[in-house]
Each structure stands twice: as C-alpha cells, then as structure tokens.
Design a protein around this motif. Structure first.
Motif, PDB file in Angstrom:
ATOM      1  N   PRO A 129       0.828  -1.217   0.000  1.00 34.12           N
ATOM      2  CA  PRO A 129       0.000   0.000   0.000  1.00 34.12           C
ATOM      3  C   PRO A 129       0.859   1.262   0.000  1.00 34.12           C
ATOM      4  O   PRO A 129       1.822   1.378   0.752  1.00 34.12           O
ATOM      5  N   GLY A 130       0.570   2.235  -0.888  1.00 39.97           N
ATOM      6  CA  GLY A 130       1.262   3.511  -0.964  1.00 39.97           C
ATOM      7  C   GLY A 130       2.578   3.476  -1.713  1.00 39.97           C
ATOM      8  O   GLY A 130       3.302   4.480  -1.736  1.00 39.97           O
ATOM      9  N   ILE A 131       2.896   2.361  -2.357  1.00 41.12           N
ATOM     10  CA  ILE A 131       4.187   2.241  -3.028  1.00 41.12           C
ATOM     11  C   ILE A 131       4.344   3.235  -4.170  1.00 41.12           C
ATOM     12  O   ILE A 131       5.435   3.753  -4.436  1.00 41.12           O
ATOM     13  N   GLY A 132       3.271   3.567  -4.853  1.00 41.09           N
ATOM     14  CA  GLY A 132       3.348   4.501  -5.971  1.00 41.09           C
ATOM     15  C   GLY A 132       3.783   5.881  -5.527  1.00 41.09           C
ATOM     16  O   GLY A 132       4.661   6.510  -6.137  1.00 41.09           O
ATOM     17  N   ASP A 133       3.155   6.389  -4.466  1.00 41.06           N
ATOM     18  CA  ASP A 133       3.517   7.716  -3.964  1.00 41.06           C
ATOM     19  C   ASP A 133       4.956   7.736  -3.464  1.00 41.06           C
ATOM     20  O   ASP A 133       5.699   8.715  -3.674  1.00 41.06           O
ATOM     21  N   ALA A 134       5.375   6.665  -2.788  1.00 41.52           N
ATOM     22  CA  ALA A 134       6.742   6.603  -2.259  1.00 41.52           C
ATOM     23  C   ALA A 134       7.769   6.607  -3.389  1.00 41.52           C
ATOM     24  O   ALA A 134       8.789   7.316  -3.321  1.00 41.52           O
ATOM     25  N   LEU A 135       7.526   5.822  -4.423  1.00 39.52           N
ATOM     26  CA  LEU A 135       8.442   5.788  -5.560  1.00 39.52           C
ATOM     27  C   LEU A 135       8.494   7.132  -6.273  1.00 39.52           C
ATOM     28  O   LEU A 135       9.576   7.605  -6.685  1.00 39.52           O
ATOM     29  N   GLN A 136       7.319   7.740  -6.432  1.00 41.40           N
ATOM     30  CA  GLN A 136       7.277   9.037  -7.110  1.00 41.40           C
ATOM     31  C   GLN A 136       8.106  10.073  -6.350  1.00 41.40           C
ATOM     32  O   GLN A 136       8.843  10.876  -6.940  1.00 41.40           O
ATOM     33  N   ALA A 137       8.024  10.041  -5.010  1.00 44.11           N
ATOM     34  CA  ALA A 137       8.793  10.991  -4.186  1.00 44.11           C
ATOM     35  C   ALA A 137      10.295  10.746  -4.329  1.00 44.11           C
ATOM     36  O   ALA A 137      11.091  11.690  -4.445  1.00 44.11           O
ATOM     37  N   GLU A 138      10.691   9.466  -4.326  1.00 47.86           N
ATOM     38  CA  GLU A 138      12.120   9.162  -4.461  1.00 47.86           C
ATOM     39  C   GLU A 138      12.651   9.568  -5.823  1.00 47.86           C
ATOM     40  O   GLU A 138      13.786  10.073  -5.952  1.00 47.86           O
ATOM     41  N   VAL A 139      11.854   9.358  -6.876  1.00 50.28           N
ATOM     42  CA  VAL A 139      12.275   9.745  -8.223  1.00 50.28           C
ATOM     43  C   VAL A 139      12.430  11.266  -8.319  1.00 50.28           C
ATOM     44  O   VAL A 139      13.413  11.792  -8.882  1.00 50.28           O
ATOM     45  N   GLU A 140      11.462  11.986  -7.772  1.00 45.92           N
ATOM     46  CA  GLU A 140      11.528  13.447  -7.819  1.00 45.92           C
ATOM     47  C   GLU A 140      12.758  13.952  -7.064  1.00 45.92           C
ATOM     48  O   GLU A 140      13.460  14.877  -7.507  1.00 45.92           O
ATOM     49  N   ALA A 141      13.077  13.361  -5.921  1.00 46.62           N
ATOM     50  CA  ALA A 141      14.250  13.769  -5.139  1.00 46.62           C
ATOM     51  C   ALA A 141      15.536  13.484  -5.898  1.00 46.62           C
ATOM     52  O   ALA A 141      16.479  14.288  -5.901  1.00 46.62           O
ATOM     53  N   GLY A 142      15.611  12.367  -6.575  1.00 49.29           N
ATOM     54  CA  GLY A 142      16.812  12.023  -7.330  1.00 49.29           C
ATOM     55  C   GLY A 142      17.037  12.942  -8.513  1.00 49.29           C
ATOM     56  O   GLY A 142      18.163  13.353  -8.816  1.00 49.29           O
ATOM     57  N   ARG A 143      15.926  13.227  -9.211  1.00 52.21           N
ATOM     58  CA  ARG A 143      16.037  14.080 -10.390  1.00 52.21           C
ATOM     59  C   ARG A 143      16.470  15.522 -10.023  1.00 52.21           C
ATOM     60  O   ARG A 143      17.062  16.229 -10.838  1.00 52.21           O
ATOM     61  N   HIS A 144      16.161  15.989  -8.821  1.00 50.69           N
ATOM     62  CA  HIS A 144      16.448  17.366  -8.408  1.00 50.69           C
ATOM     63  C   HIS A 144      17.480  17.393  -7.277  1.00 50.69           C
ATOM     64  O   HIS A 144      17.469  18.271  -6.413  1.00 50.69           O
ATOM     65  N   HIS A 145      18.408  16.432  -7.291  1.00 54.56           N
ATOM     66  CA  HIS A 145      19.378  16.303  -6.200  1.00 54.56           C
ATOM     67  C   HIS A 145      20.246  17.558  -6.081  1.00 54.56           C
ATOM     68  O   HIS A 145      20.489  18.093  -4.981  1.00 54.56           O
ATOM     69  N   ALA A 146      20.760  18.067  -7.184  1.00 54.63           N
ATOM     70  CA  ALA A 146      21.657  19.235  -7.154  1.00 54.63           C
ATOM     71  C   ALA A 146      20.934  20.457  -6.609  1.00 54.63           C
ATOM     72  O   ALA A 146      21.470  21.218  -5.783  1.00 54.63           O
ATOM     73  N   GLN A 147      19.697  20.654  -7.075  1.00 56.14           N
ATOM     74  CA  GLN A 147      18.922  21.797  -6.603  1.00 56.14           C
ATOM     75  C   GLN A 147      18.643  21.689  -5.111  1.00 56.14           C
ATOM     76  O   GLN A 147      18.692  22.682  -4.378  1.00 56.14           O
ATOM     77  N   ILE A 148      18.380  20.449  -4.657  1.00 56.22           N
ATOM     78  CA  ILE A 148      18.105  20.226  -3.235  1.00 56.22           C
ATOM     79  C   ILE A 148      19.341  20.563  -2.407  1.00 56.22           C
ATOM     80  O   ILE A 148      19.271  21.229  -1.363  1.00 56.22           O
ATOM     81  N   GLN A 149      20.558  20.132  -2.882  1.00 55.81           N
ATOM     82  CA  GLN A 149      21.791  20.419  -2.159  1.00 55.81           C
ATOM     83  C   GLN A 149      22.036  21.927  -2.078  1.00 55.81           C
ATOM     84  O   GLN A 149      22.393  22.460  -1.018  1.00 55.81           O
ATOM     85  N   HIS A 150      21.845  22.606  -3.209  1.00 53.56           N
ATOM     86  CA  HIS A 150      22.073  24.049  -3.244  1.00 53.56           C
ATOM     87  C   HIS A 150      21.116  24.775  -2.304  1.00 53.56           C
ATOM     88  O   HIS A 150      21.538  25.666  -1.535  1.00 53.56           O
ATOM     89  N   SER A 151      19.852  24.412  -2.371  1.00 52.81           N
ATOM     90  CA  SER A 151      18.860  25.088  -1.546  1.00 52.81           C
ATOM     91  C   SER A 151      19.132  24.868  -0.062  1.00 52.81           C
ATOM     92  O   SER A 151      19.024  25.790   0.762  1.00 52.81           O
ATOM     93  N   ALA A 152      19.493  23.658   0.294  1.00 56.46           N
ATOM     94  CA  ALA A 152      19.760  23.350   1.702  1.00 56.46           C
ATOM     95  C   ALA A 152      20.980  24.116   2.200  1.00 56.46           C
ATOM     96  O   ALA A 152      21.006  24.657   3.320  1.00 56.46           O
ATOM     97  N   ASN A 153      22.025  24.194   1.357  1.00 55.76           N
ATOM     98  CA  ASN A 153      23.249  24.890   1.745  1.00 55.76           C
ATOM     99  C   ASN A 153      22.984  26.389   1.946  1.00 55.76           C
ATOM    100  O   ASN A 153      23.444  27.003   2.915  1.00 55.76           O
ATOM    101  N   GLN A 154      22.248  26.987   1.003  1.00 52.85           N
ATOM    102  CA  GLN A 154      21.948  28.402   1.117  1.00 52.85           C
ATOM    103  C   GLN A 154      21.106  28.686   2.356  1.00 52.85           C
ATOM    104  O   GLN A 154      21.325  29.682   3.066  1.00 52.85           O
ATOM    105  N   ALA A 155      20.168  27.822   2.625  1.00 49.50           N
ATOM    106  CA  ALA A 155      19.322  28.018   3.797  1.00 49.50           C
ATOM    107  C   ALA A 155      20.129  27.935   5.085  1.00 49.50           C
ATOM    108  O   ALA A 155      19.936  28.723   6.018  1.00 49.50           O
TER     109      ALA A 155
END
Length: 557
Positions: A202-228
């Motif tokens: 149950p809920g595997i689709g949403d979990a996979l979608q979240a992991e894919v989105e995080a992987g695709r935007h890894h660089a942006q996530i690192q930059h945003s976290a560092n600036q914050a």
C-alpha cells in the motif's frame, strides 16, 4: 360433481335442462335420437373446439350452461389466478355463434377458452378419452406397475439417480473448467510473476514518485539546503542571530505590555523551530547521490503505471489481483486430485443407481405378471377372454440417456388378440370398445383411482351382451360410488345398474326435428327398460322388473 346441465339451440336440441345427481346416470334412447349430442354439449362447456354444426339450424347461437358443485384445491387455484370470485357453485357458460366463434364465462366473468379446458382436465373425463389416451402412453403404463411397487424401491432409484447426475455434472464442470483454464493459467502465472517483481505494498506509488523526484532534483536540493543553512547560521548577521536579538528587545519591555509578552513567546517558539531546522538541512547536505538507484526507481515506477493501465485498476486492485490469482492457481494445481476424487464418487454413485434400477426392473417385471393375472378374471367377464395381455419391461441398462429418476425401464402394455398371434403394442391393435372395457378391468383391480371427477362413457358396451353387459354395468356402478359416471348405452343390463336414468328421444314439432331429454323413474323407467328389451308387453315388463331388481342389488353391494 355436475349438478345441472342446460342446453339451448344445440344441434337438434332446442332447449333441455337436466338436474344431475351423484353416482351412475345412464342415457338411453332409440338409435339416432341424439345421444352423442349430449357428449358434444359436455365437451363444449369444458372447452372443446367450437363447431358451427353445434348451432341449431335457424338459430343465431347455441348455449351450454353447466353448474359444478364441489371442492377441489386445483379449481380454487385456477380461479384465484384469474381473480374470479369463488362461490358455492361454479357456473360454466359457453356461447357458440353460427360462424363457429365462441365466448366462455365462469360465474359471469368472461374467460379464455384455455381456462375451461384446464377445468375440463380436472373435472371431466369425456368419452373415457382421458383414460383411453393416457392408457396408451408408456409413462402411464409404467405407472400402473409402479402403483404396486414399494415406495422404498422407487425412492432409492430417485435418490441414486439424483446423486449420479450431480456427480456427473460436477465432474463435467471441473473437466471443462480445466480445459478452458490452461491458457488462462499460463497467462496468470506470467502476469503474477511481473506483479510480484514490483514488490507491491500500500502507498508504493507515492513513495516511488517521491524518491524519483528527489533524485532528479538532487543538485537543486543540495544548493537550496546549503543556502538556507548559511542564512540561518553562517551569515552576518544570521537569521538565528536576528531572531535572538528581536527576542532580547521584546523581552526587555514585555513585563509592561501583554502584546509584547505574547510576542516574546512566539519568538521563543520560532527560535526552537529554527534549532530543529538546522539538523534537517545538514542531513540533506550529507546525502550522497545514487544515480543507479534513481534509474531503478524510475523503471519500477514506469512498470507500476503500465500494470495499473493494463489491468484497469489502482495499486490496491493490483494487490487484490495477486491474491486472487494465487488462490486460483492453487486450486488448479489441486484440480487433478479433485478430478480423481470426483471420478471415484461418480463410479460409486453409478453403481448405486445400477443396483437400485436393477431391483426396480425385477420388481416391475414381477408386478407386471401379477397385474396380468389379476386382470384375467375381469377381462374374461368383459368379453375379452380371447385377448392375452402382458407388460413388457425392457431395461435400458446400456443407454445412459434413458436413465432417470424413474429408473431405466421402458414399459409397454402388449396384447395377443388370438392364440399363436404375435404380441403387439396395445395402442396399435385395441379398439375403442376394447380400451373402454380394459379401463373397467383396471378399475376393477383398484387402479385408475386418480381420475377426473366425472367419467363419460359412450362406447364401453359396444359389441357385448348377456353376462358381459352385466359385468360392465356392475363395474360402472362401482365406479359411480367414487365419482360421477355418465354412460350412454343401449343395453338394458347396463341401464339397470345405474342410479339414475335419462331418456333421450326425438320427435317432430312444427315441421322441425326436436331432441328431448327426460329423467325417468319408477314406472317410466320400467317402461324404458322394457323398450330396450325389444317391446313393451307383459313379458318384457316382467323381465325389466327382474333386471331393475338385480341392478338395485348391484348398487347395494
């Protein structure tokens, strides 16, 4: 029973009304007087096909009215279905026009002719035809024997047959299902394997979608976290420093105003939240990027979307499909054991039926011989001494299509008209008169008890006389003790045995031939019996008195 019969403008009958009673009533009269018209009138009021010949010449319509008095649940059910009010009497009315069309009524309510016919099947045995026709049916001939066979034997055959049919049907269904499911099972196994690789939960689709989105935007996530983090802790001044300074300023004057005290509490909460936020952002900076995992997640997510599209359902539906297919495949895997078990049960059920059917065949054969012997005395008395009768019982043991709840026997009444002649089926050789007398013989043996309430015999005494005629009369009188019997006869012996007698005569009136019906008693009946003996004189009258006395003695038995 029939209590009244009114006939108007019917053939040669202009108008006649009869009050009928229980027991045996005989109708007598000269040849050609119109006795058969009475039979036609009874047939008409109980639904026989209309004929324009029934309408008296010159009249517009013929009418027959019969009044039935008696209780019968079958009649009540028929009337209830048609919403016809139930009364003490049942009044049946039939109108026939000159063009052959007719109308029918029951208790004044117009009804379809079929309803009269249904009532006729319950009430009227016209011409003895019900008994004659049914007597020639193999099923009824078998029932004559079964009336003497024990209920236990017949019930055992019925139960065994139903069990055999049930096992046969279940095995057939299983084999058909297996044959039809082989390709389906292969497909299910393939699809099941593909779904199991998705490791659905149950809920595997949403979990996979979240992991894919995080992987695709890894660089942006690192930059945003560092600036914050820099803005919160490392900038000069940092966000936390500014919040702390604001808190210090507010706290200095908070004792003097409630609004500042509230502001101080909120600033403390903000400072606490900022303290929790820093570790969260730091953890993101420590997260290393796994490109291979991103590709695996993207592939798995794509396969999940394709599975949902292919099967037309959501993730929960896919999980349910896996459970259902696993159960069906498990059943198919054990179907071989089920088939072996059902085959064994079918063989056992078949053996039980064969055993029961064989016992029933033997019992029927024995009962057939007994019934033939029992019929012999009655047939001898009814001028059927030259006719031999037997019940041919043939076991169709090798034809499963002939097996049924009544066993596997074909029962046929056969007759041998003269010694040395071949046996032939009853229906092929017996005349109407012989069938009528055979019915009486069967009745004398205690059979044919479940017949319509009224029996009408028109040719039962054809070709007989003497003591045979007395025997016919005695048997008809005995039948009259159980149901109403109407007999058309030209024999004084038969007429003398009747409880009641009606004379049918015709005469000319205003240039037209008119048929009349007249109930006779006492002297009038004596006179009619004398006429039937050949003439109205002293000798005939004395003979008629003796015959009527014998008839009274017969009825008293």
């Amino acid at each position: 029973m029939l209590t009244s019969l009114t006939v108007k403008q019917f053939a040669l009958i202009e108008k006649a009304q009869l009050e009928l009673e229980s027991g045996m009533t005989v109708f007598t009269g000269e040849t050609g007087a119109g006795k058969s018209m009475l039979v036609d009138a009874l047939g008409a009021v109980f639904g026989a096909r209309a004929s324009s010949d029934w309408v008296r010449h010159g009249a517009e319509k013929a009418e027959v009215i019969a009044i039935w008095d008696g209780e019968d649940v079958r009649i009540n059910a028929l009337l209830d279905e048609q919403e016809i009010e139930l009364e003490d009497e049942l009044i049946l009315r039939r109108l026939i026009s000159r063009d052959g069309r007719s109308r029918a009524y029951i208790n004044g309510t117009p009804v379809a002719l079929k309803l009269l016919q249904q009532l006729g099947a319950i009430c009227l045995d016209l011409h003895g035809q019900h008994e004659h026709q049914i007597l020639m049916q193999p099923g009824f001939q078998r029932s004559l024997l079964d009336a003497r066979v024990s209920d236990q034997l017949r019930q055992a055959v019925k139960v065994a047959c139903e069990q055999w049919r049930q096992m046969k049907s279940r095995l057939h269904d299983l084999q058909s299902e297996r044959g039809q499911s082989e390709q389906q099972a292969a497909w299910m196994r393939e699809q099941l394997k593909a779904l199991q690789l998705l490791e659905l939960e149950p809920g595997i689709g949403d979990a996979l979608q979240a992991e894919v989105e995080a992987g695709r935007h890894h660089a942006q996530i690192q930059h945003s976290a560092n600036q914050a983090l820099q803005l919160l802790d490392e900038a000069e001044p940092s966000a936390r420093q500014l919040v702390a300074k604001a808190g210090h300023e507010v706290a200095a004057a908070a004792p003097y105003h409630a609004g500042l005290r509230t502001a101080a509490e909120l600033i403390d909460q903000i400072d606490a939240l900022l303290g929790e936020l820093t570790p969260e952002l730091s953890a993101l900076l420590d997260d290393s990027f796994d490109e291979a995992q991103l590709r695996r997640n993207e592939e798995r997510l794509m396969q999940l979307f394709e599975a949902k599209r292919r099967h037309g359902t959501d993730e929960d539906g896919l999980i349910l499909l896996i459970e259902q297919w696993q159960e069906q495949l498990s059943q198919l895997d054990t179907a071989g054991w089920d088939e072996a078990s059902l085959s064994k049960a079918l063989d056992e059920a078949k053996n039980q039926f064969v055993k029961a059917a064989q016992a029933l065949t033997e019992a029927r054969t024995a009962c057939g011989a007994e019934l033939s012997d029992a019929l012999r005395p009655f047939m001898d008395r009814l001028s059927l001494a030259g006719m031999q009768i037997r019940f041919s019982v043939t076991a169709n043991a090798q034809q499963e299509t002939a097996w049924g709840v009544d066993g596997w026997d074909s029962v046929t009444m056969q007759v041998m008209s003269n010694p040395g002649e071949p046996w032939r089926d009853l229906a092929a050789v017996a005349s109407g008169g012989e069938l009528s007398r055979l019915v009486l013989a069967l009745k004398g043996c205690g059979l044919l008890s479940d017949m319509p309430h009224i029996a009408v015999f028109d040719e039962v005494d054809t070709g007989i006389g003497g003591e045979t005629a007395w025997c016919v009369g005695e048997l008809l009188a005995a039948m009259g003790s159980e149901r109403q019997v109407l007999v058309i006869s030209h024999l004084p012996q038969v007429a003398s045995c009747a409880n009641h007698q009606v004379v049918i005569s015709k005469h000319e009136q205003e240039g037209r031939t008119v048929t009349q019906l007249r109930a006779v008693e006492a002297d009038q009946r004596l006179q009619e019996i004398s006429r039937m003996l050949g003439g109205i004189d002293d000798e005939s009258s004395r003979h008629a008195e003796i015959m009527l006395a014998r008839g009274r003695a017969v009825r008293a038995l």
